[in-house]
Every structure is written in C-alpha cells, then in structure tokens.
Design an enzyme around this catalytic site. Structure first.
Site, mmCIF file in Angstrom:
data_model
loop_
_atom_site.group_PDB
_atom_site.id
_atom_site.type_symbol
_atom_site.label_atom_id
_atom_site.label_comp_id
_atom_site.label_asym_id
_atom_site.label_seq_id
_atom_site.Cartn_x
_atom_site.Cartn_y
_atom_site.Cartn_z
ATOM 1 C CD GLU A 439 2.187 4.755 0.062
ATOM 2 O OE1 GLU A 439 1.430 4.096 -0.675
ATOM 3 O OE2 GLU A 439 2.699 5.839 -0.273
HETATM 4 C C1 LIG Z 1 2.934 11.973 7.997
HETATM 5 C C2 LIG Z 1 2.220 11.750 6.712
HETATM 6 C C3 LIG Z 1 2.937 11.555 5.548
HETATM 7 C C4 LIG Z 1 2.277 11.381 4.333
HETATM 8 N N1 LIG Z 1 3.002 11.296 3.167
HETATM 9 C C5 LIG Z 1 2.341 11.382 1.985
HETATM 10 C C6 LIG Z 1 3.059 11.552 0.746
HETATM 11 O O1 LIG Z 1 4.299 11.547 0.722
HETATM 12 N N2 LIG Z 1 2.356 11.719 -0.396
HETATM 13 C C7 LIG Z 1 0.991 11.739 -0.416
HETATM 14 O O2 LIG Z 1 0.416 11.906 -1.475
HETATM 15 N N3 LIG Z 1 0.274 11.566 0.729
HETATM 16 C C8 LIG Z 1 0.912 11.401 1.920
HETATM 17 N N4 LIG Z 1 0.206 11.269 3.085
HETATM 18 C C9 LIG Z 1 -1.250 11.183 3.023
HETATM 19 C C10 LIG Z 1 -1.781 9.802 3.433
HETATM 20 O O3 LIG Z 1 -1.473 8.845 2.470
HETATM 21 C C11 LIG Z 1 -3.283 9.969 3.703
HETATM 22 O O4 LIG Z 1 -3.409 10.721 4.895
HETATM 23 C C12 LIG Z 1 -3.996 8.644 3.824
HETATM 24 O O5 LIG Z 1 -3.980 7.980 2.584
HETATM 25 C C13 LIG Z 1 -5.426 8.786 4.280
HETATM 26 O O6 LIG Z 1 -6.094 9.833 3.644
HETATM 27 P P1 LIG Z 1 -6.852 10.940 4.505
HETATM 28 O O7 LIG Z 1 -5.938 11.359 5.579
HETATM 29 O O8 LIG Z 1 -7.385 11.975 3.622
HETATM 30 O O9 LIG Z 1 -8.050 10.142 5.161
HETATM 31 P P2 LIG Z 1 -9.522 9.940 4.535
HETATM 32 O O10 LIG Z 1 -9.407 9.434 3.146
HETATM 33 O O11 LIG Z 1 -10.318 11.149 4.774
HETATM 34 O O12 LIG Z 1 -10.066 8.768 5.461
HETATM 35 C C14 LIG Z 1 -10.524 8.987 6.818
HETATM 36 C C15 LIG Z 1 -10.931 7.640 7.397
HETATM 37 O O13 LIG Z 1 -11.992 7.078 6.608
HETATM 38 C C16 LIG Z 1 -11.646 5.774 6.168
HETATM 39 N N5 LIG Z 1 -12.196 5.543 4.829
HETATM 40 C C17 LIG Z 1 -12.152 6.358 3.756
HETATM 41 N N6 LIG Z 1 -12.753 5.784 2.701
HETATM 42 C C18 LIG Z 1 -13.151 4.562 3.113
HETATM 43 C C19 LIG Z 1 -13.827 3.463 2.484
HETATM 44 N N7 LIG Z 1 -14.194 3.498 1.206
HETATM 45 N N8 LIG Z 1 -14.074 2.370 3.224
HETATM 46 C C20 LIG Z 1 -13.691 2.289 4.505
HETATM 47 N N9 LIG Z 1 -13.053 3.289 5.148
HETATM 48 C C21 LIG Z 1 -12.797 4.409 4.462
HETATM 49 C C22 LIG Z 1 -10.133 5.736 6.186
HETATM 50 O O14 LIG Z 1 -9.631 4.400 6.311
HETATM 51 C C23 LIG Z 1 -9.812 6.600 7.400
HETATM 52 O O15 LIG Z 1 -9.890 5.817 8.566
HETATM 53 C C24 LIG Z 1 0.852 11.376 4.310
HETATM 54 C C25 LIG Z 1 0.128 11.538 5.497
HETATM 55 C C26 LIG Z 1 0.790 11.751 6.682
HETATM 56 C C27 LIG Z 1 -0.023 11.990 7.922
#
Ligand SMILES: Cc1cc2nc3c(=O)[nH]c(=O)nc-3n(C[C@H](O)[C@H](O)[C@H](O)COP(=O)(O)OP(=O)(O)OC[C@H]3O[C@@H](n4cnc5c(N)ncnc54)[C@H](O)[C@@H]3O)c2cc1C
Length: 601
Positions: A439
C-alpha cells in the site's frame, strides 16, 4: 502459544471518554443505528469472534501456509470455516449501504472490529479486508447494474474482492502498467496481462472472486493518465446473477513469504478475460484511490493491532519470568529471583509497546470519525476530508513503523525465547514487516505527506490540524496538572510549521530536498500527532482520578504511559529536527558509481 484478549476497556476509554463517540454518532445521518446497545453488542461479539475463532488459527495458519495446486489455492485449516462464521454473523455487511443489503452502520465501527481482527489473525483478516476496499470503489464509481450484480454479493460475503495494480516491472510507479483492455462488441473488454503480489487473488473461502484491475485501453495517454479500472470476475455472473462460466483469469503461483503465510499472495494471469469498465476511461487511478486510501488506513490498523497483541503477550511474560534481582533490592524476596518487569529496561520496552498501541488506537479512532463525517457529506465532510488526507499517510506509515518497533521489542522482552517459533512473538514481527511495504512504502507515504498533502496545498491542511492542536493547548495552559503535556506539545506544534517552511524554501531551490527530508518529516509528524492524543488521554485520566474513580489502576496506568511518551519517546523529534535541517547534501554527494567502488557485482 500466544493469546489475545480484545482490549475492550481501552477501546471504550477512547470511544466514550476521549473522543465522545455517542456525540459523534448523534451528528451523523446514520448515527441512530449506532445506539449504545448496538455498539456494545458489536464490541462484545467482535471480541468473542476474534478471541475464540481467529486467535487459535493464527499460529497454525502461519505454520501451514497456503497450498497451491494447479491453479487452486487451499487456505490453512479452519480459515474457510471461520470465514463462514464471519458471514453468518453478518459482519461483511455491517457498515455497507442499505440499498445493496448492508446494515448501514457507521464506518468507524468496522474499523474498531478491524483492529481486533488484525491483532488476532492478520493473514485471515486480509481476505475480507481486501473486499472492503473493492466494495468502496464499486459503491462510489460503479453503475447501478454493477452494484446490483457484484456489490450485493460482496456485501453478503459470498463473493470477495481483490485489488490488482502491481505488475512485475511496475510497483510504485503505476504509470508503467502494461495490462491491456481491448474493447469487445458487447461493451465488455478483453483483459490480458500479468499482475503479481495480489493478496487473496485466489482462495477457497468464497464462491466467486471479483478482481478490480487496472489496465490500459488502446491509444490511452502515456503514464498514469491513461489507466482505466475494470471488474474482472473469476466466474462471470449468469442470468440469475450467480457465479457462472469460468473467466480467463488464473492464479499462476503463490509467493513464499517472510510473513502473513496464511494469506495467499498470487500471480494472476489474465488471458483475454472478460472485464467491465468502471466509470470513465482513463480515470481508473483516481477511482482506485478510493480503495487505496481505505486500504492505507487499514494497513495502519494492522501495525497498531500487531503492537497490541505483542504487548499483551510480552506483558504476561514479563510478569512471570524470573531473572535477577531489581537493582534497588529484591521485589519478590519469596521467589528465586524477581520478575523481569521490575527492570527499567524491560519497562522501557513494555511502555514503548503500550504507548504506540494505545496512542495509535486514539489516532485511528479519530481518523475513523473523520471517515464517518466524510461519508455524511456537507461542509463538515469537506473539512474532515482535508484532515483525513493529511492524516492518512501518517496513520499508514508512522503506525506501521511503530508497530514494527513494538513487535520487535516483544521479541526482546522474551529474550532468546522470543526467537523461538513456538512462543509466537517472531510471527508478529514477520507479519508486521509487510505493513511498512505494501500500500505504498514508508518512503512513498512520506513523499505523499510532505509533497502532495502539505507543500502542494501551501500547508493549508497542516494549518487546519495544528490550529486544532493549538486550541487544545490554549484551553489547557492554565491547568497546572496539564502543563507538562501541553507546554512541549505547543512548542512542537509551532516547530512543525517552522520546519515545513524551511523544507519548502529549500525545495524551491532544489526539489530533491523534499525527498531527502520526507521520511524524517513523516516520523516527526507522527510523534507530534501521537503526543496530541496522549495529552488528551492524560487529561481524561487526571479528571477521572480527581473525581474519585474506583478504577485507579487503569487511569494511573494511562497517565504514567502519557508521561513516559512525553519524556522518553517524544524527544526523538529532536534528532529528527536535526537530520531534517541537514538537508540532502550528504545523500546526493556520491556518484552512483562511487557506491560500489572497490568491488564488482
Ligand atoms: C505480501 C504482499 C501483498 C501485496 N498485495 C498487493 C495487492 O493486493 N495488490 C497489488 O496491486 N499489490 C500488492 N502488493 C504490492 C505492493 O503494494 C508493492 O510491493 C509496493 O507498492 C512496492 O512496490 P515494489 O515492490 O514494486 O517496489 P518498487 O516500486 O520497486 O520500490 C523499491 C524501493 O524503491 C523505493 N522507491 C520507489 N520509487 C521511489 C521514489 N519515487 N522515491 C523514493 N523511493 C522510491 C520504494 O520505497 C522501495 O523502497 C503486495 C506486495 C506484497 C509483498
């Protein structure tokens, strides 16, 4: 095995004594429904369900996890039956619209129940939890026909919902979405693409699963302006509105995770699945925000709920475990050693847990009142919406950071036993860890708070909140018992505005300064916000003690926790002020290739 007792006394303290929920309900159009008898029944029955049905399934669900067999997901033993009981108890419909089969109770009551669910069994709670956000999005943006067809079933609990945003290459940056929606002759769409990490994407608890999916129409504008929202049911409804033909959406696999093992996290493959547009094309992201905002508050509740259950178990252990003598001499001379609760450092950890859990509860319930006011509409609703927008990233990120710290302290209080699976304390940490990520990570919430919610509206919503805090401090400044709380609170409240100005000025020269300050700024905001609620709690406790209450232990404990919060946790703001003032130079000085200079990867 860890235990859980719904903290009804403290819930009532916040609802009745701190935030005057009876008066709040009296102002709402649907407030009559929330009579004291009904509220009491919800609290009592919610406590019973979570203590007796969900708690016993928490550790076994973690050990067993979900099983994946050829596209189907089997949830841990007992999860399905617990969901059936939840539906039979009428819980899914409690706060939903009466036009579609709901009971029409204020949203805040659902949030109180949600805290108990998160404490007792977070993994289980995420199955109905995801449905709530999907129901909100459908209610606000679906057509009448879509509401009749899908919302009624979801409110009944026989169908559940999901939220499908994330793709393998697209997490935080939803503008990168590739899932496609091709228009078909019958006004529906063929949805194709892969979504990952979809919570409750496939399971065996309901008759149908309604996926709300973000996808792009042909020729849609680039980036986040070209995203539309679709309903994609697992089974397409038949002529009678029941689950009919299997649609082209399949669970490809489930993730093996650090925590929340009992909740299925699914790869969902959409292969020309039949989908139905919600609202207008290319407005999907704004519709999804209805769902995401509700979900963000929901995740904040997860952090607070886990802090609470970890505290309860750590407290029982600290009273029981005998090690060493108190530095000032034996406190239990008849025993071989004193219980560890006599030691200052163990008390520091317990009080940190208690302060975050109970302070977090007050913040969440205040937010719950804002949500009720927004639903009621009118001018009060507009004001509430602005405050809610400001507090949402604080609730989401600060309370999950605090929840993680609190659950970690829970392990520490248990010593080496905390590291052993059997005691259950390490599960709370593993489960809490995800709350800081999904989220929107803490980093993303912090950018939302400082950038979008504060600087982009020239600090207007922050001023609205700090004015309220200022008024409270002014009212109490003549009260000598309250000086130790309101004097530091008033100072920090003013400083909050000053820091905002400083960062805002720097950001005009260099926009990276916002990103450099944002997480420290969010944590600072969280500590000050919680101080406001702890000061209010202290006032209520002082009055109860002055009026000769018979519950002296409860109120003295409350007051002592407020004093602990102000003397031991709130000073963390000082180091945050210092790091914010340092700006971004030391973060941005290094070239990317200098990070790893000296080793090859
Ligand atoms: C158990 C679990 C359940 C989930 N459930 C759902 C669901 O039901 N539906 C759904 O759609 N998704 C779901 N997700 C996905 C989740 O919302 C994402 O994993 C999360 O939003 C982060 O995206 P990412 O993992 O791609 O990280 P990335 O976007 O790749 O980010 C990696 C890191 O970079 C940082 N970062 C990225 N951009 C910036 C910026 N502009 N400025 C500063 N820092 C930045 C982030 O904070 C993070 O620390 C789930 C994930 C998990 C692990």
């Amino acid at each position: 095995m860890p235990t859980y007792k719904a903290p009804l006394r403290d819930i009532r303290f916040v609802m009745d004594e701190m935030l005057d929920f009876p008066a709040h309900y009296a102002q709402l159009p649907n407030g009559d429904e929330a009579s004291p008898e009904i509220v009491n029944a919800i609290l009592e029955e919610g406590a019973k369900f979570t203590e007796e049905v969900l708690t016993p399934l928490n550790q076994s669900g973690d050990a067993e996890g979900c099983q994946f067999n050829d596209g189907e997901v089997v949830t841990p033993k007992g999860f399905k039956e617990a969901y059936k009981q939840y539906v039979e108890g009428g819980w899914p419909s409690m706060t939903q619209d009466t036009r579609y089969g709901g009971q029409g109770l204020p949203q805040s009551l659902g949030m109180v129940l949600n805290e108990m669910i998160c404490s007792s069994n977070l993994s289980w709670g995420m199955y109905p939890g995801l449905s709530h956000g999907a129901m909100d999005a459908l209610l606000h943006h679906g057509t009448e026909e879509q509401k009749e067809l899908y919302l009624t079933k979801m409110i009944e609990g026989s169908w559940t919902g999901t939220m499908c945003l994330t793709e393998p290459h697209c997490g935080t940056d939803l503008g990168l979405i590739r899932t496609k929606a091709e228009p078909l002759a019958d006004d529906s769409y063929a949805i194709s693409g892969t979504k990952i990490f979809i919570s409750a994407g496939e399971h065996d608890m309901s008759d149908n699963i309604v996926h709300l999916v973000l996808a792009k129409l042909p020729g849609a504008p680039e980036g986040s302006k070209g995203i539309s929202l679709f309903i994609v049911p697992k089974f397409t409804p038949d002529a009678n509105g029941e689950a009919g033909e299997r649609n082209g959406v399949q669970c490809g696999s489930i993730e093996h995770k650090m925590g929340i093992h009992g909740n299925s996290t699914c790869v969902m493959n959409f292969d020309n699945a039949k989908g139905y547009l919600i609202g207008e094309p290319n407005k999907g992201l704004s519709y999804m925000f209805v769902m995401m905002n509700a979900a963000r508050i929901g995740v904040g509740i997860q952090g607070q709920g886990l802090a609470e259950v970890s505290f309860q178990n750590a407290l029982a252990y600290a009273r029981d475990r005998l090690q060493m003598r108190a530095l000032s001499g034996p406190k239990a001379p008849e025993k071989a050693a004193d219980p560890i609760i006599v030691h200052p450092d163990v008390r520091r950890m317990l009080l940190t847990q208690k302060a975050f859990s109970e302070g977090g509860r007050a913040l969440i319930y205040y937010t719950a009142q804002l949500i009720d006011q927004v639903s009621a509409g009118g001018d009060a609703g507009k004001d509430a919406d602005e405050l809610l927008g400001l507090l949402t990233p604080i609730v989401k990120a600060f309370l999950t950071e605090a929840g993680f710290e609190a659950t970690n302290e829970g392990i520490q209080i248990f010593g080496g036993h905390g590291f052993i699976h059997e005691w259950g304390m390490e599960q709370f940490v593993r489960d809490a860890r995800i709350t800081r990520l999904y989220e929107g990570t803490t980093g993303i919430q912090a950018l939302d708070l400082l950038g979008r919610k504060i600087l982009m509206n020239q600090g207007e919503s922050l001023r609205k909140f700090t004015k309220q805090v200022h008024k409270f401090c002014q009212t109490e400044e003549g009260n000598s018992d309250m000086v130790k709380f309101v004097a530091p609170l008033a100072k920090l409240n003013k400083e909050w505005g000053d820091i905002t100005m400083q960062v805002g000025m720097k950001a005009m020269q260099n926009r990276e300064e916002v990103g450099a300050a944002s997480v420290d700024y969010l944590m600072y905001s969280g500590y000050v916000t919680l101080a406001y609620f702890w000061a209010q709690a202290a006032k209520v406790a002082q009055e109860a003690l002055a009026n000769g209450t018979t519950e002296t232990a409860f109120y003295k404990g409350k007051l002592a926790t407020a004093e602990f919060y102000f003397s031991k946790l709130l000073p963390r703001t000082k180091s945050l002020v210092a790091t914010i003032a340092e700006g971004g130079d030391s973060l941005m000085a290094m070239d990317v290739d200098q990070f790893g200079a000296g080793f090859e990867i």
